[in-house]
Design an enzyme around this catalytic site. Structure first.
Site, short mmCIF file in Angstrom:
data_model
loop_
_atom_site.label_atom_id
_atom_site.label_comp_id
_atom_site.label_asym_id
_atom_site.label_seq_id
_atom_site.Cartn_x
_atom_site.Cartn_y
_atom_site.Cartn_z
N LYS A 204 0.81 -1.21 0.00
CA LYS A 204 0.00 0.00 0.00
C LYS A 204 0.85 1.27 0.00
O LYS A 204 2.05 1.25 0.26
CB LYS A 204 -0.97 -0.03 1.17
N ARG A 244 -3.36 -10.17 4.84
CA ARG A 244 -3.73 -10.28 3.43
C ARG A 244 -2.59 -9.72 2.60
O ARG A 244 -2.26 -8.54 2.71
CB ARG A 244 -5.02 -9.50 3.17
#
Length: 282
Positions: A204, A244
């Site tokens: 991210k 995840r």
């Protein structure tokens, strides 16, 4: 949890697994690397992305879910739409991973209650095209915990059982930069609220900013996997139920280290090397 993006515009892999055959092959490779769950998604949630028609999302997701289930995989469907969730569970998915926490579709909670599937409720304030404008918090940790508590109350009111619920602090969603780090630092507080916690930091933006070079240019997504593995180890040590990730092998190793480290700290443990990463699921 290994990520299987069946999209042409993923921020992390640029549509490399867009066809069903490619997505299934990628999912099987992630299983071989140590994934316990495969998270299949047919709609990109990268910042600024636009929604796809529900019919298109179903066409992308269902063949991949069905094929992976036939191969023995435990499958999660990454969707904000109740109809996609219902169809995916009917095709064999065990988990509904909803980045909107049910706020994008009023029918989602009823679908969760009817299917009995495990449901990941992520902290969310708006769709990808507006979420960066919603990065406003008085106290990001307290605000996220309170808003997730509201989701739990709504799920219970809809007939969803506590043992179905997993919480996700929503790293990167309405949290464009520095506000992600307090959530990770205070992850034990969220774990202490009593529900399994999923952490999705993989590749991210906030990791890209952390790893920026001297010129200030953020590291590209594929250069963020080692930082992702570090987050995975720390999240596991803090009590997270699942991480995840896009690149499974590094995080699987990192989680094993965290598990052995934690086991070695217990007075009754003489050898942490036998500790496994297979946790109980809700």
């Amino acid at each position: 949890m290994g990520v299987v993006n069946v999209t042409p515009d993923s921020f992390s892999d640029g549509g490399r697994w867009f066809t069903p055959d490619a997505a299934v092959a990628h999912g099987l490779a992630l299983l071989a690397e140590g994934a316990d769950v495969l998270d299949v998604g047919g709609e990109s949630t990268r910042p600024g992305s636009r929604r796809v028609p529900v019919e298109e999302e179903l066409v992308r997701v269902l063949p991949v879910v069905e094929a992976l289930v036939r191969r023995g995989a435990t499958v999660s469907v990454d969707t904000t739409r109740a109809v996609v969730a219902r169809e995916a569970v009917a095709a064999g998915a065990h988990i509904i991973n909803d980045v909107s926490g049910g706020l994008a579709d009023d029918a989602m909670y009823a679908a969760v209650a009817r299917t009995g599937a495990v449901y990941v409720a992520m902290h969310w304030r708006g769709h990808a095209d507006v979420m960066d404008e919603l990065d406003r918090y008085d106290d990001v940790v307290a605000d996220v915990r309170r808003e997730l508590g509201d989701r739990v109350a709504a799920l219970r009111a809809a007939g969803v059982h506590d043992e179905q619920i997993v919480l996700d602090p929503g790293l990167g969603f309405a949290k464009s930069g520095a506000s992600n780090w307090p959530l990770l630092a205070h992850l034990p507080d969220l774990v202490a609220d009593g529900f399994p916690v999923l952490v999705g930091a993989s590749r991210k933006r906030f990791l890209g900013h952390l790893l920026a070079g001297p010129d200030g240019v953020p590291a590209p997504p594929l250069a963020r996997d080692r930082a992702t593995a570090a987050v995975s180890a720390l999240a596991a040590a803090a009590g997270a139920w699942c991480v995840r990730v896009h690149e499974v092998a590094g995080s699987a190793d990192a989680v094993r280290v965290a598990a052995a480290w934690s086991a070695g700290a217990r007075p009754d443990s003489s050898d942490g090397t036998s500790t496994t990463t297979q946790g109980s699921r809700p």
